[in-house]
Write an enzyme that holds these catalytic residues in place. Structure first.
Site, short mmCIF file in Angstrom:
data_model
loop_
_atom_site.label_atom_id
_atom_site.label_comp_id
_atom_site.label_asym_id
_atom_site.label_seq_id
_atom_site.Cartn_x
_atom_site.Cartn_y
_atom_site.Cartn_z
N TYR A 242 -4.45 13.67 -13.33
CA TYR A 242 -5.40 12.54 -13.19
C TYR A 242 -6.84 13.00 -13.01
O TYR A 242 -7.70 12.20 -12.66
CB TYR A 242 -5.06 11.70 -11.95
CG TYR A 242 -3.64 11.25 -11.84
CD1 TYR A 242 -3.13 10.27 -12.68
CD2 TYR A 242 -2.79 11.78 -10.87
CE1 TYR A 242 -1.82 9.84 -12.56
CE2 TYR A 242 -1.48 11.36 -10.74
CZ TYR A 242 -1.00 10.39 -11.59
OH TYR A 242 0.29 9.96 -11.47
N CYS B 298 2.75 29.40 -15.58
CA CYS B 298 2.40 29.85 -16.92
C CYS B 298 1.92 28.67 -17.77
O CYS B 298 2.56 28.28 -18.76
CB CYS B 298 3.58 30.55 -17.57
SG CYS B 298 3.82 32.16 -16.85
N GLU B 299 0.89 28.06 -17.34
CA GLU B 299 0.20 26.95 -18.00
C GLU B 299 -1.18 26.94 -17.36
O GLU B 299 -1.37 27.53 -16.30
CB GLU B 299 0.85 25.60 -17.65
CG GLU B 299 2.25 25.42 -18.13
CD GLU B 299 2.37 24.55 -19.35
OE1 GLU B 299 1.35 24.05 -19.85
OE2 GLU B 299 3.51 24.40 -19.81
N PRO C 209 0.81 -1.22 0.00
CA PRO C 209 0.00 0.00 0.00
C PRO C 209 0.84 1.28 0.00
O PRO C 209 1.82 1.38 0.73
CB PRO C 209 -0.78 -0.11 1.32
CG PRO C 209 0.07 -0.97 2.19
CD PRO C 209 0.83 -1.91 1.30
N GLY C 210 0.46 2.21 -0.84
CA GLY C 210 1.10 3.53 -0.85
C GLY C 210 0.10 4.55 -0.32
O GLY C 210 0.15 4.99 0.83
N ARG D 104 -1.67 16.25 -9.22
CA ARG D 104 -2.72 15.23 -9.34
C ARG D 104 -4.02 15.77 -9.96
O ARG D 104 -4.61 15.08 -10.80
CB ARG D 104 -3.00 14.58 -7.98
CG ARG D 104 -1.78 13.89 -7.36
CD ARG D 104 -2.13 13.00 -6.20
NE ARG D 104 -2.82 11.81 -6.63
CZ ARG D 104 -4.11 11.60 -6.50
NH1 ARG D 104 -4.87 12.49 -5.90
NH2 ARG D 104 -4.65 10.50 -6.97
N TYR E 56 1.88 11.05 -3.41
CA TYR E 56 2.11 11.55 -4.77
C TYR E 56 1.88 13.06 -4.87
O TYR E 56 1.45 13.56 -5.91
CB TYR E 56 1.24 10.79 -5.79
CG TYR E 56 1.32 9.29 -5.66
CD1 TYR E 56 2.45 8.61 -6.09
CD2 TYR E 56 0.30 8.55 -5.06
CE1 TYR E 56 2.55 7.22 -5.95
CE2 TYR E 56 0.38 7.17 -4.91
CZ TYR E 56 1.52 6.51 -5.36
OH TYR E 56 1.62 5.15 -5.21
N1 LLP Z 1 3.02 -1.44 -5.92
C1 LLP Z 1 3.36 -1.14 -7.19
C2 LLP Z 1 4.12 -2.11 -7.96
C3 LLP Z 1 2.95 0.09 -7.74
O1 LLP Z 1 3.25 0.37 -9.00
C4 LLP Z 1 2.22 1.01 -6.96
C5 LLP Z 1 1.82 2.30 -7.50
C6 LLP Z 1 1.92 0.65 -5.63
C7 LLP Z 1 2.33 -0.58 -5.15
C8 LLP Z 1 1.17 1.57 -4.69
O2 LLP Z 1 -0.10 1.89 -5.16
P1 LLP Z 1 -1.09 2.73 -4.22
O3 LLP Z 1 -1.38 1.87 -3.00
O4 LLP Z 1 -0.40 3.97 -3.84
O5 LLP Z 1 -2.30 2.99 -5.05
N2 LLP Z 1 0.67 8.89 -8.99
C9 LLP Z 1 -0.63 8.24 -9.03
C10 LLP Z 1 -0.58 6.83 -8.50
C11 LLP Z 1 0.38 5.97 -9.28
C12 LLP Z 1 0.59 4.64 -8.64
C13 LLP Z 1 1.75 3.94 -9.27
N3 LLP Z 1 2.03 2.69 -8.69
C14 LLP Z 1 -1.62 9.09 -8.25
O6 LLP Z 1 -1.23 10.14 -7.72
O7 LLP Z 1 -2.81 8.76 -8.20
#
Ligand code: LLP
Length: 407
Positions: free
Chosen positions: A306, A332-333, A264-265, A302, A360
């Site tokens: 997104y 400037c965008e 989890p991120g 974000r 992120y």
């Molecule tokens: N494991 C792998 C192999 C991943 O590629 C990712 C995220 C995670 C775990 C963690 O995912 P999470 O739990 O954070 O959803 N920048 C984007 C999200 C890109 C996620 C990329 N990979 C945003 O701000 O929504």
């Protein structure tokens, strides 16, 4: 009790450290981690924080202190995790499209490695044979995630080795007698539907019998967090229950229990983060009532990248009447944070806070328009600590090599 910082605390931090500033609340990270641990308590599951979401080394140390492991997506994240004090066996390196030299470096550092291409798997086999365990990142061909840009497991995605190429995978594994210790998938980010994870498990268990030395199944990250008022997150208890049922059923037929891993991120760090900006300019036009803050997509990309929704609050006017505004940056965008949002009446100089800014946010920031990256502050035990100073002018020139330019 859910952990959150009050508008008063955030205002005091903005006064003390200036704006724009990212603020993280340590105890909220712990609360999220404990939700995971308690939901999966009756299973053999461990968690690796996907540190690409937020890599400040103080955050890494805090994550380590609460007992989580760490998942890295580059060799430099691996080095940061080592620097933060994680032992190699608690560091997972899930690579994607990288050169083989990075994989060799990761092996030398002794971390756990997931490989995501046949090409690198073959090179790994040639060089290391059975001597070092490795995992395979698969593409399960499942569409999932908040939007296409953050969907990684579908049949047009670059991530992982397509599971339909299993014959090729097995040929490489056999030829080099590879020690395959885990199978990995990560289908996307912001997945609310727990059945997506179950579908992923089913795809993996189809091929599990081919790998006699497997010890764990890595289901990646991607849990959804609430962004808007009334929004919900992935139901962890339901997920844990379903995952347990599925693993128990497969364990009966295989006679072996595989450990479950997650990465989890966002779930750990999205809600702990607040991004505080200050209103530079108000501009009334026929189409919108613009509020320009001292930031832009150089600090929080974000919403633009997104179409992500971040709740915004005017913490300088908590009791005022609501009015409709469009919140934009000073880049400037076109850098619109929010169009037609109701905020308590805004004046120049007010602080606007963006919620869900931990994951992120800072991590995807840049120096576009030669603006400084924001400061970062960590609140722990009620005390605010500066954990990254704001850029200074010298930082913009730090890596520049000046050559003599002739007239
Ligand atoms: N494991 C792998 C192999 C991943 O590629 C990712 C995220 C995670 C775990 C963690 O995912 P999470 O739990 O954070 O959803 N920048 C984007 C999200 C890109 C996620 C990329 N990979 C945003 O701000 O929504």
């Amino acid at each position: 009790m859910p952990q959150s910082l009050s508008p008063e605390q955030l205002r005091a931090i903005a006064d003390e450290f200036g704006t724009p500033v990212y603020v993280y609340h340590a105890e909220k990270i712990k609360e999220q981690y404990e939700k995971l641990v308690s939901a999966f308590a009756n299973t053999n599951t461990i968690f690796f924080y996907a540190c690409k979401a937020l890599t400040n080394v103080n955050i890494l140390r805090y994550i380590k202190s609460i007992g989580a492991n760490v998942d890295c997506s580059s060799i430099n994240e691996v080095k940061l995790a080592l620097y933060a004090g994680f032992p190699p066996e608690r560091i997972l390196y899930t690579s994607n499209g990288i050169g083989f030299d990075e994989i060799v470096e990761a092996k030398e550092l002794g971390v756990i490695i997931n490989i995501d291409s046949l090409s690198n798997l073959e090179k790994f086999g040639k060089k290391f044979g059975h001597s070092y365990p490795v995992g395979i990142r698969l593409r399960p061909n499942i569409m999932a995630g908040g939007n296409l840009k953050i969907s990684t497991g579908h049949d047009k995605s670059k991530f992982g080795i397509p599971v339909d190429q299993i014959d090729k995978i097995l040929a490489v594994v056999q030829q080099y007698n590879l020690f395959i210790k885990d199978l990995h998938i990560h289908t996307g980010s912001e997945i609310k539907d727990v059945d997506i994870f179950i579908r992923g498990i089913e795809v993996l268990f189809e091929i599990v019998p081919h790998f006699a030395e497997l010890e764990f199944i890595d289901l990646g990250g991607g849990f959804k967090v609430p962004y808007e008022t009334g929004d919900s997150e992935t139901d962890m208890n339901l997920l844990a229950q379903k995952v347990k049922e599925d693993f128990d059923r497969h364990a009966q037929t295989r006679g072996k229990n595989l450990q479950i891993w997650f990465e989890p991120g966002k779930f750990l760090v999205s809600e702990c983060g607040y991004f505080i900006t200050k209103v530079n300019v108000m501009k009334e036009t026929a189409s919108a009532n613009f509020v320009s803050v001292n930031s832009g997509f150089n600090h929080l990309i974000r919403p633009m990248f997104y179409d992500a929704y971040h709740r915004i609050e005017n913490i300088s006017n908590l009791k005022g009447d609501g009015k409709v505004y469009s919140v934009v940056g000073n880049i400037c965008e076109t850098d619109t944070f929010a169009w037609n949002r109701i905020l308590n009446e805004v004046k120049e100089g007010d602080y606007l806070v963006f919620y869900n800014a931990g994951a992120y946010g800072f991590e995807m920031s840049s120096n576009f328009n030669s603006r400084y990256k924001p400061a970062e502050v960590l609140v722990i035990n009620g005390k605010a600590h500066l954990i990254r100073r704001r850029d200074k002018f010298e930082d913009l020139l730090r890596n520049i090599v000046e050559v003599k330019i002739e007239k």
